[in-house]
Design an enzyme around this catalytic site. Sequence first.
Site, PDB file in Angstrom:
ATOM      1  N   LYS A  57       4.604   1.495   0.760  1.00 20.79           N
ATOM      2  CA  LYS A  57       4.285   1.879   2.122  1.00 20.79           C
ATOM      3  C   LYS A  57       3.528   0.717   2.752  1.00 20.79           C
ATOM      4  CE  LYS A  57       2.577   5.712   4.840  1.00 20.79           C
ATOM      5  NZ  LYS A  57       3.798   5.612   5.674  1.00 20.79           N
ATOM      6  N   CYS A 142       4.400  -4.182  15.373  1.00 26.68           N
ATOM      7  CA  CYS A 142       2.984  -4.003  15.636  1.00 26.68           C
ATOM      8  C   CYS A 142       2.594  -4.889  16.811  1.00 26.68           C
ATOM      9  CB  CYS A 142       2.187  -4.435  14.417  1.00 26.68           C
ATOM     10  SG  CYS A 142       2.647  -6.095  13.877  1.00 26.68           S
ATOM     11  N   GLY A 228      17.172   8.748   9.919  1.00 28.55           N
ATOM     12  CA  GLY A 228      18.191   9.664   9.403  1.00 28.55           C
ATOM     13  C   GLY A 228      19.582   9.331   9.924  1.00 28.55           C
TER      14      GLY A 228
HETATM   15  C1  FMN Z   1       8.092   9.303   7.244  1.00 26.35           C
HETATM   16  C2  FMN Z   1       8.439   7.860   7.419  1.00 26.35           C
HETATM   17  C3  FMN Z   1       7.475   6.877   7.203  1.00 26.35           C
HETATM   18  C4  FMN Z   1       7.777   5.542   7.366  1.00 26.35           C
HETATM   19  N1  FMN Z   1       6.831   4.600   7.120  1.00 26.35           N
HETATM   20  C5  FMN Z   1       7.132   3.278   7.214  1.00 26.35           C
HETATM   21  C6  FMN Z   1       6.201   2.282   6.864  1.00 26.35           C
HETATM   22  O1  FMN Z   1       5.088   2.544   6.449  1.00 26.35           O
HETATM   23  N2  FMN Z   1       6.573   0.968   7.003  1.00 26.35           N
HETATM   24  C7  FMN Z   1       7.833   0.610   7.427  1.00 26.35           C
HETATM   25  O2  FMN Z   1       8.131  -0.579   7.523  1.00 26.35           O
HETATM   26  N3  FMN Z   1       8.761   1.551   7.753  1.00 26.35           N
HETATM   27  C8  FMN Z   1       8.437   2.870   7.651  1.00 26.35           C
HETATM   28  N4  FMN Z   1       9.402   3.822   7.939  1.00 26.35           N
HETATM   29  C9  FMN Z   1      10.738   3.397   8.373  1.00 26.35           C
HETATM   30  C10 FMN Z   1      11.701   3.344   7.177  1.00 26.35           C
HETATM   31  O3  FMN Z   1      11.299   2.373   6.260  1.00 26.35           O
HETATM   32  C11 FMN Z   1      13.129   3.026   7.659  1.00 26.35           C
HETATM   33  O4  FMN Z   1      13.116   1.762   8.294  1.00 26.35           O
HETATM   34  C12 FMN Z   1      13.693   4.042   8.632  1.00 26.35           C
HETATM   35  O5  FMN Z   1      13.248   5.331   8.307  1.00 26.35           O
HETATM   36  C13 FMN Z   1      15.209   4.050   8.705  1.00 26.35           C
HETATM   37  O6  FMN Z   1      15.799   4.412   7.482  1.00 26.35           O
HETATM   38  P1  FMN Z   1      16.236   5.937   7.117  1.00 26.35           P
HETATM   39  O7  FMN Z   1      17.027   6.440   8.292  1.00 26.35           O
HETATM   40  O8  FMN Z   1      17.056   5.820   5.883  1.00 26.35           O
HETATM   41  O9  FMN Z   1      14.993   6.706   6.916  1.00 26.35           O
HETATM   42  C14 FMN Z   1       9.083   5.166   7.768  1.00 26.35           C
HETATM   43  C15 FMN Z   1      10.052   6.145   7.979  1.00 26.35           C
HETATM   44  C16 FMN Z   1       9.763   7.484   7.803  1.00 26.35           C
HETATM   45  C17 FMN Z   1      10.830   8.503   8.042  1.00 26.35           C
END
Ligand code: FMN
Lengths: 310, 310, 292, 292
Positions: A57, A142, A228
Amino acid sequence: MISANEREQSTWAVDFCGISLAHPVVNASGTYDAIAARRVFGDALLEDFPFSAFVSKTITPEPRAGNAPRRIWETPAGMLNSIGLPNKGLEGFLAEDLPQLAELPVPLIVSVMATGRPEFARLVEAVGAREEVAAIELNISCPNVLSGLIVGEQPSETEALMDALRPLTGKPLIVKLTPNVSDPAAVAAAAEQGGADAVSLINTLKASAFDPGTGEPALAAGHGGLSGPAVRPVALQQLRAVSAATEIPAIGMGGICNGADAVEFIAAGATLVAVGTESFRDPRAGARVAAELRSARPKRLAAPVPLDLE
Amino acid sequence: MISANEREQSTWAVDFCGISLAHPVVNASGTYDAIAARRVFGDALLEDFPFSAFVSKTITPEPRAGNAPRRIWETPAGMLNSIGLPNKGLEGFLAEDLPQLAELPVPLIVSVMATGRPEFARLVEAVGAREEVAAIELNISCPNVLSGLIVGEQPSETEALMDALRPLTGKPLIVKLTPNVSDPAAVAAAAEQGGADAVSLINTLKASAFDPGTGEPALAAGHGGLSGPAVRPVALQQLRAVSAATEIPAIGMGGICNGADAVEFIAAGATLVAVGTESFRDPRAGARVAAELRSARPKRLAAPVPLDLE
Amino acid sequence: MSAPFGRRSCEVSENRASAGYRVFSLLDPEGPQPAPGQFYMLATAERWSGGDGRPFLPRAISVAETGPAARGVRLDFLIEGVGPGTDRFCELEPGERVWITGPLGNAFSEPRQQHPDAAGAILVGGGIGVAPLALLRRGFSERGVPHRVLLGFRNREHSGGLELFCSAAGALCPEVRLASEDGHAGHRGYVTDLLATILAGDDARSGVVYSCGPPPMLEAVRSLCAAHEVACQLALESPMACGFGACFGCAVPRPEGGYLRLCVDGPVIWGDEVGPTAADADAGARERDLRL
Amino acid sequence: MSAPFGRRSCEVSENRASAGYRVFSLLDPEGPQPAPGQFYMLATAERWSGGDGRPFLPRAISVAETGPAARGVRLDFLIEGVGPGTDRFCELEPGERVWITGPLGNAFSEPRQQHPDAAGAILVGGGIGVAPLALLRRGFSERGVPHRVLLGFRNREHSGGLELFCSAAGALCPEVRLASEDGHAGHRGYVTDLLATILAGDDARSGVVYSCGPPPMLEAVRSLCAAHEVACQLALESPMACGFGACFGCAVPRPEGGYLRLCVDGPVIWGDEVGPTAADADAGARERDLRL
Ligand SMILES: Cc1cc2nc3c(=O)[nH]c(=O)nc-3n(C[C@H](O)[C@H](O)[C@H](O)COP(=O)(O)O)c2cc1C
Ligand SMILES: Cc1cc2nc3c(=O)[nH]c(=O)nc-3n(C[C@H](O)[C@H](O)[C@H](O)COP(=O)(O)OP(=O)(O)OC[C@H]3O[C@@H](n4cnc5c(N)ncnc54)[C@H](O)[C@@H]3O)c2cc1C
Ligand SMILES: Cc1cc2nc3c(=O)[nH]c(=O)nc-3n(C[C@H](O)[C@H](O)[C@H](O)COP(=O)(O)OP(=O)(O)OC[C@H]3O[C@@H](n4cnc5c(N)ncnc54)[C@H](O)[C@@H]3O)c2cc1C
Ligand SMILES: Cc1cc2nc3c(=O)[nH]c(=O)nc-3n(C[C@H](O)[C@H](O)[C@H](O)COP(=O)(O)O)c2cc1C
Ligand code: FES
Ligand code: FES
């Protein structure tokens, strides 16, 4: 003499910025807490670890509690989150989390974010100095407190940040792009120019929803990030554009749920794929996607890829 | 004395840039061909017309055949399109389509696009001169051939375009924003600054998909635009940001399928809502959304809205 | 004759297997009688959407047979499960409800409309493309229009819908000839082999060919007919989102440039209105070779 | 005791009505025995997703009862249909399959763990919150832990799950007392009225209160117990995407600042670990007043 099994293993393995990975499926930052998962599932997690590398994370220089709830909201074929990067801060992470993450059976990629170049530099130096860490992912969704601009929305900010960080570590630097821009390829090219070893995309799309019961924004923070399957077509297009504009490898993500989805990302130019939201639905999704990808044997892949899908 | 029914009618009616509409639901440009629909459904279409105003498909100065197929592709809770703006061109539209659209029982909004200010000006003057036309929507998801920039991605381009077009007509000018930007509110503010009477959003998100059978991009054009419920959270967030940054009314759209969805858009600041992709699933969707919106009686609406939902 | 405006919900009365395909019936209380070649946009009322968010759009399906119902008309559809939408139709149970819009599109025309002295009709169907020909054939039978029917399929699995060409007694109508690639029924080979033989004979010249099937088969039919100067009507497929002219997604190239909208300008097209690529424009949606 | 890693597919063996709620049973061949208070993340294997793309994420559901099965364990869940996910569970049919991950979260602890000389337990449940207390109560009965059970509900419709508190003979266990807002059963009023009376008596002081129910009820329980210096464990709810600590979505504020992750730090929390707002943190997901 190598056995058929070993040969299969080796052709399936993938080299990513000099790191050798057993297969091309990693996790998306912030969507898997391996320490908590080990508490829940025990050592079975380690014996059958679903990813070929573990991405932490995002950590920040100081500890953060995260946003007030409500933090998540379900949407059509996706979800919103406004978690707010809760983490123990650099010192807490190095002292408490890193030793535990080092026990994982795969290479470790640490995701970092700061709101200024000096703090970013502190993170990269401190994390890069730890031998447990294989690579660093820079979350650039950021603001830069000085310019007030979101770093990842500006090619110039991105390149300047890379110029500042590149000399500080010999470890691979992966730039995690934000999708909330007109031209992600320009930002990716700037990252490459500044010395990035790889890019990863997409982060979540800026989005919101309203609670039908109150008529107020559903998330306490007002808005959040969409992830998603809903975002998959956006991710694929940005990945196509980015991989056409850069030479460095890309980690593709955004709504990957199964092997067929992963094949699309590889066709769009990804070297690795990352599973995010789907892990919430299936804690072993990473392993399943890897197995499905392996047996997908797509008829044809548009882009040359450094892995043998046979 | 006015009857209860008439009173209900009148409180339900909405004023949009001086145009009086029977309810707040219109169609999204390019998602309803009222002329074809009348051929298919007969005059029942006119007796029960689903929208309170009709927005034409975008017309361009010269005729266009549109893109080669494959033009559409289904995605999770949405679809991609790369239709390519097939239309008869300005002359053909004025001669053949406008007389037929004038027979619709609702005010007519004509959507126009060009790749340079002089051609945009020609469209606005010619269309604005026709009394059948109540308002003009400017589709600015187009490149400016001189600058090479997508007009709707740059506040400066948008404002310059508005400065050029505003003097040419007294009719309301609605600027249709593109969602593929970091800061849609800045573009909306520029449009307002340049004299726009309203904005509409969102247009489709840049996206693509791969055909699992071939590993090639699913759309012949390589990429297309994503619409449908999948994009709704993105639309709601952009609408929130835009309506906070401008005083002019907004037409909100992006994945609206039912009255509850429309309530979210009104909570986010929309004066009118537009139904697009949902009309493909239900040709009468506009009327259904209007009826559901009317009976939704949301407990509370975050934004003051110029219509009485009781 | 226009379609009722908007979608309406119809009850499923039956769903039975037909070789590897399914035939399901809807009771359409409002429904006008559809004409052969027309189609409906269909989506189930419940659970139209699997775990991955598809199917989302309704699916275009030809009407294969129709008959009177207690109220309105009964509509039969022949389905080959090839994806999430058709798979969902395959599992429909009696009592479930389906949203329908239609009947949509144009219809096959009578041979005499084309040639006042047309000798009759030759129907050429392949695979799931037999569906619209079933309704067409019954009409010809009832109106005494002379016709022959040539049906082709890959193997037994893909020979669904044959019973739609049966007489009341349940036997295949005498005018039907079969071809199968695996030779398990009729001529071993392509249905277009049968067509080539007929067109080579003198009597076919003044007939009209009606065809529906996979794009490569349609292209073979089109070019055979062009070579023999026989008029032909082809029922094409293309990806459709709306079915009523709204989305412009169903474009089919015209030989003279530009595109047709297949949902309103078709799905039935005269052979000379499309070029070779057009008959094969939806190749992505079907097998690329001549298999049926 | 850790949960099996990953999700697994379990067969539905039964689904029956219980007042306005449903109780359905899964056969979990792998399953470890869950402890009272634990929950599972559940999603149906087929058709998890309606026409609008929801439900998408799995849903957290407490285990209400469990027993031996031919292989593994039987898991019973009590469901109130409040949205697309729980509605889908309500219509599950025997033979269908459900993806489960779990058992997850912590469990209620024994009164003696808290006070070596604890007199016993008082269980306070409201509405759908009776689910985890059923399993807890059976354990107390079997182990001879003295306990009283106070259950409250709005009306008959919302009184589902009562049979989970019945003896083998089918009669409500003698230790159960009811409250209903409409007065159709037991005390007319809130279940917390019953708790207040008990806590006012001397004998309750050394007991431990166990509670699950809507947030305002939990808050009333928490503050009553705090006023009477009685220890209490509350099973809270919060929105959950994953259930295993991955998403950080289930945050519940701690009185000293910061947040708990309810899926791994809960769902069972000591009353003094949460502040007044925390017990009501998921207010959006439930009725805002004291109705059960
Ligand atoms: C609950 C949650 C927390 C996330 N926290 C971070 C994070 O701390 N750092 C980051 O770079 N991306 C974070 N993301 C983004 C994911 O790494 C990813 O880029 C994004 O969800 C798209 O992929 P997915 O559709 O497979 O979830 C987070 C996504 C979700 C859903
Ligand atoms: C006028 C007309 C009449 C028709 N009549 C019949 C009939 O009588 N019986 C019948 O069975 N069929 C009929 N069809 C065909 C049917 O409508 C299509 O095959 C339809 O796409 C099936 O939907 P599906 O979800 O089952 O499969 P889809 O998922 O749509 O897959 C079908 C094809 O679409 C492509 N595809 C794959 N993934 C996607 C995706 N994500 N998005 C879009 N396309 C994708 C592939 O090429 C695949 O082979 C007709 C079509 C038309 C136009
Ligand atoms: C540990 C735990 C145990 C539980 N045990 C049980 C149990 O035993 N039995 C039981 O019936 N329930 C139980 N629940 C509650 C259940 O998990 C939730 O109510 C769940 O959200 C229901 O899903 P749904 O799709 O039916 O309703 P949802 O659509 O999730 O609606 C439920 C509430 O969520 C909000 N909501 C509305 N729309 C949305 C949206 N688009 N996205 C997200 N939220 C929305 C609203 O506030 C609504 O009232 C438990 C919850 C937890 C955390
Ligand atoms: C098939 C299709 C064609 C479209 N054509 C146009 C167009 O010509 N002009 C335009 O401004 N927007 C066009 N759009 C965008 C819609 O007007 C709308 O902005 C978008 O689809 C989001 O709304 P929805 O999700 O409700 O469809 C088109 C969308 C679709 C799906
Ligand atoms: S299917 Fe939409 S225009 Fe033909
Ligand atoms: S529900 Fe995901 S961390 Fe608790």
